[in-house]
Motif scaffolding. Sequence first.
Motif, PDB file in Angstrom:
ATOM      1  N   UNK A  55     -15.049  -0.618  -2.218  1.00 29.00           N
ATOM      2  CA  UNK A  55     -13.706  -1.080  -2.556  1.00 29.00           C
ATOM      3  C   UNK A  55     -12.730  -0.802  -1.415  1.00 29.00           C
ATOM      4  N   UNK A  56     -11.746  -1.674  -1.283  1.00 30.76           N
ATOM      5  CA  UNK A  56     -10.658  -1.442  -0.338  1.00 30.76           C
ATOM      6  C   UNK A  56      -9.766  -0.320  -0.864  1.00 30.76           C
ATOM      7  N   UNK A  57      -8.969   0.300   0.008  1.00 32.89           N
ATOM      8  CA  UNK A  57      -8.062   1.353  -0.480  1.00 32.89           C
ATOM      9  C   UNK A  57      -7.067   0.793  -1.493  1.00 32.89           C
ATOM     10  N   UNK A  58      -6.628   1.657  -2.395  1.00 33.67           N
ATOM     11  CA  UNK A  58      -5.676   1.291  -3.446  1.00 33.67           C
ATOM     12  C   UNK A  58      -4.389   0.754  -2.805  1.00 33.67           C
ATOM     13  N   UNK A  59      -4.116  -0.538  -3.021  1.00 28.96           N
ATOM     14  CA  UNK A  59      -2.987  -1.190  -2.363  1.00 28.96           C
ATOM     15  C   UNK A  59      -1.657  -0.557  -2.773  1.00 28.96           C
ATOM     16  N   UNK A  60      -1.540  -0.180  -4.041  1.00 31.69           N
ATOM     17  CA  UNK A  60      -0.294   0.444  -4.487  1.00 31.69           C
ATOM     18  C   UNK A  60      -0.039   1.738  -3.715  1.00 31.69           C
ATOM     19  N   UNK A  62      -1.274   2.534  -0.771  1.00 30.39           N
ATOM     20  CA  UNK A  62      -1.022   2.183   0.631  1.00 30.39           C
ATOM     21  C   UNK A  62       0.452   1.856   0.843  1.00 30.39           C
ATOM     22  N   UNK A  63       1.015   1.072  -0.055  1.00 30.51           N
ATOM     23  CA  UNK A  63       2.429   0.680   0.058  1.00 30.51           C
ATOM     24  C   UNK A  63       3.348   1.867  -0.216  1.00 30.51           C
ATOM     25  N   UNK A  64       3.060   2.629  -1.276  1.00 31.37           N
ATOM     26  CA  UNK A  64       3.903   3.784  -1.599  1.00 31.37           C
ATOM     27  C   UNK A  64       3.952   4.777  -0.447  1.00 31.37           C
ATOM     28  N   UNK A  65       2.802   5.054   0.147  1.00 28.83           N
ATOM     29  CA  UNK A  65       2.784   6.010   1.247  1.00 28.83           C
ATOM     30  C   UNK A  65       3.453   5.444   2.496  1.00 28.83           C
ATOM     31  N   UNK A  66       3.399   4.131   2.692  1.00 31.17           N
ATOM     32  CA  UNK A  66       4.105   3.530   3.822  1.00 31.17           C
ATOM     33  C   UNK A  66       5.611   3.713   3.671  1.00 31.17           C
ATOM     34  N   UNK A  67       6.115   3.432   2.479  1.00 30.70           N
ATOM     35  CA  UNK A  67       7.548   3.626   2.234  1.00 30.70           C
ATOM     36  C   UNK A  67       7.906   5.108   2.333  1.00 30.70           C
ATOM     37  N   UNK A  68       7.058   5.947   1.756  1.00 28.80           N
ATOM     38  CA  UNK A  68       7.310   7.382   1.802  1.00 28.80           C
ATOM     39  C   UNK A  68       7.319   7.920   3.211  1.00 28.80           C
ATOM     40  N   UNK A  69       6.394   7.446   4.060  1.00 29.93           N
ATOM     41  CA  UNK A  69       6.350   7.908   5.446  1.00 29.93           C
ATOM     42  C   UNK A  69       7.615   7.494   6.192  1.00 29.93           C
ATOM     43  N   UNK A  70       8.071   6.271   5.960  1.00 29.49           N
ATOM     44  CA  UNK A  70       9.291   5.797   6.614  1.00 29.49           C
ATOM     45  C   UNK A  70      10.487   6.659   6.219  1.00 29.49           C
ATOM     46  N   UNK A  71      10.603   6.916   4.915  1.00 28.59           N
ATOM     47  CA  UNK A  71      11.752   7.674   4.411  1.00 28.59           C
ATOM     48  C   UNK A  71      11.679   9.141   4.823  1.00 28.59           C
ATOM     49  N   UNK A  72      10.505   9.755   4.692  1.00 28.88           N
ATOM     50  CA  UNK A  72      10.400  11.177   4.990  1.00 28.88           C
ATOM     51  C   UNK A  72      10.403  11.453   6.484  1.00 28.88           C
ATOM     52  N   UNK A  73       9.922  10.509   7.280  1.00 31.92           N
ATOM     53  CA  UNK A  73      10.086  10.671   8.725  1.00 31.92           C
ATOM     54  C   UNK A  73      11.578  10.643   9.075  1.00 31.92           C
ATOM     55  N   UNK A  74      12.313   9.725   8.435  1.00 31.18           N
ATOM     56  CA  UNK A  74      13.753   9.685   8.659  1.00 31.18           C
ATOM     57  C   UNK A  74      14.439  10.956   8.211  1.00 31.18           C
ATOM     58  N   UNK A 167      -2.758  13.998   5.003  1.00 30.35           N
ATOM     59  CA  UNK A 167      -4.212  14.015   4.873  1.00 30.35           C
ATOM     60  C   UNK A 167      -4.614  14.701   3.574  1.00 30.35           C
ATOM     61  N   UNK A 168      -3.870  15.722   3.191  1.00 30.48           N
ATOM     62  CA  UNK A 168      -4.111  16.405   1.921  1.00 30.48           C
ATOM     63  C   UNK A 168      -3.518  15.620   0.754  1.00 30.48           C
ATOM     64  N   UNK A 169      -2.309  15.136   0.957  1.00 27.78           N
ATOM     65  CA  UNK A 169      -1.587  14.457  -0.120  1.00 27.78           C
ATOM     66  C   UNK A 169      -2.252  13.133  -0.502  1.00 27.78           C
ATOM     67  N   UNK A 170      -2.737  12.391   0.492  1.00 29.34           N
ATOM     68  CA  UNK A 170      -3.372  11.117   0.199  1.00 29.34           C
ATOM     69  C   UNK A 170      -4.622  11.286  -0.647  1.00 29.34           C
ATOM     70  N   UNK A 171      -5.429  12.287  -0.313  1.00 31.36           N
ATOM     71  CA  UNK A 171      -6.641  12.554  -1.083  1.00 31.36           C
ATOM     72  C   UNK A 171      -6.283  12.959  -2.515  1.00 31.36           C
ATOM     73  N   UNK A 172      -5.286  13.837  -2.639  1.00 33.34           N
ATOM     74  CA  UNK A 172      -4.861  14.293  -3.964  1.00 33.34           C
ATOM     75  C   UNK A 172      -4.293  13.150  -4.796  1.00 33.34           C
ATOM     76  N   UNK A 173      -3.647  12.182  -4.135  1.00 35.44           N
ATOM     77  CA  UNK A 173      -3.084  11.040  -4.861  1.00 35.44           C
ATOM     78  C   UNK A 173      -4.181  10.182  -5.489  1.00 35.44           C
ATOM     79  N   UNK A 174      -5.353  10.150  -4.860  1.00 38.32           N
ATOM     80  CA  UNK A 174      -6.469   9.352  -5.371  1.00 38.32           C
ATOM     81  C   UNK A 174      -7.293  10.126  -6.389  1.00 38.32           C
ATOM     82  N   UNK A 175      -7.598  11.392  -6.080  1.00 36.76           N
ATOM     83  CA  UNK A 175      -8.563  12.151  -6.881  1.00 36.76           C
ATOM     84  C   UNK A 175      -7.930  13.197  -7.793  1.00 36.76           C
ATOM     85  N   UNK A 176      -6.700  13.598  -7.500  1.00 39.76           N
ATOM     86  CA  UNK A 176      -6.063  14.641  -8.295  1.00 39.76           C
ATOM     87  C   UNK A 176      -6.448  16.044  -7.882  1.00 39.76           C
TER      88      UNK A 176
END
Length: 301
Positions: A55-60, A62-74, A167-176
């Motif tokens: 399966x491809x990565x969870x699109x939701x 992918x998008x949430x983390x993209x927005x989050x990275x933009x905002x939290x980098x800012x 790297x930690x947060x992304x894994x936890x977002x998928x698996x808990x």
Amino acid sequence: MNDASNIRALDWVDRYLPASLRPYARLARLSRPIGTWLLLFPCWWSITLAGPKGFAPDLKLVVLFAIGALVMRGAGCTVNDIADRDFDAKVARTATRPLASGALSLKQALVFLALQLLVGFVILIQLPFFAILLGVASLALVAAYPFMKRITWWPQAFLGLTFNWGALLGWAAVTGDLAAAPVWLYVGGLFWTLFYDTIYAHQDKDDDALIGVKSTARRLGADTKKWLSGFGALVVLCFGAALLSAGSGFAAYLALAGVAMHLAWQLYDVDIDDGPDCDAKFRSNRFIGWILFLGIIVDRL
């Protein structure tokens, strides 16, 4: 803008944004997206590795983390500029930043920071509870990082701890939960940050010496390339351990070979006494992010 600031004259911020919004865009580094990419890729790598094979990565996500990275980098840049506003005014590359130049007041920056954190929180609460706890824990690193250059020669290491939390947060977002793979990815990301941000810091080493700011560029000096070779080797080893722990196959390891080649090219070609070249090599690390991300996607599929 002058060349020393690393901001192109008449970029999209100047062309398309109202004058009242431009200082906020500059404060969040919206015209310098490389920082967002470097924050985002560990998240995307981890999300993809944590997902089921076939399966491809969870699109939701992918998008949430993209927005989050933009905002939290800012938000991170805003915290950094608030803490460093007096230092920034004395360094050619940073003197035109909104707080250092007076384009924004401290109060305006604090309100902007609160808004960015609010958006980040809205994104975070959509994740599993354990991931929310991890996300909240990262705020301590974000708040502490700007002060590390005052107390240690290794602020780049602390940046690595902060920037690769995804790297930690992304894994936890998928698996808990967490596992060996995201931990190896996190450690590898730490050494990757040491690699690219040491190169980046060589742009400011003369100004930093004058104002008393510490960095690995100043600490390692003429021995920088020897240390970079060690950092690069550890990046490859740790990323390889992450791929192995996640049960990855040929395509992922082929991508890792591409990462190793890119690191070797940077090491061989960078001129640590040439500021523009250091900046170009730093920005080229987005290709490392894409190489590994696409390799992991192909492998999972």
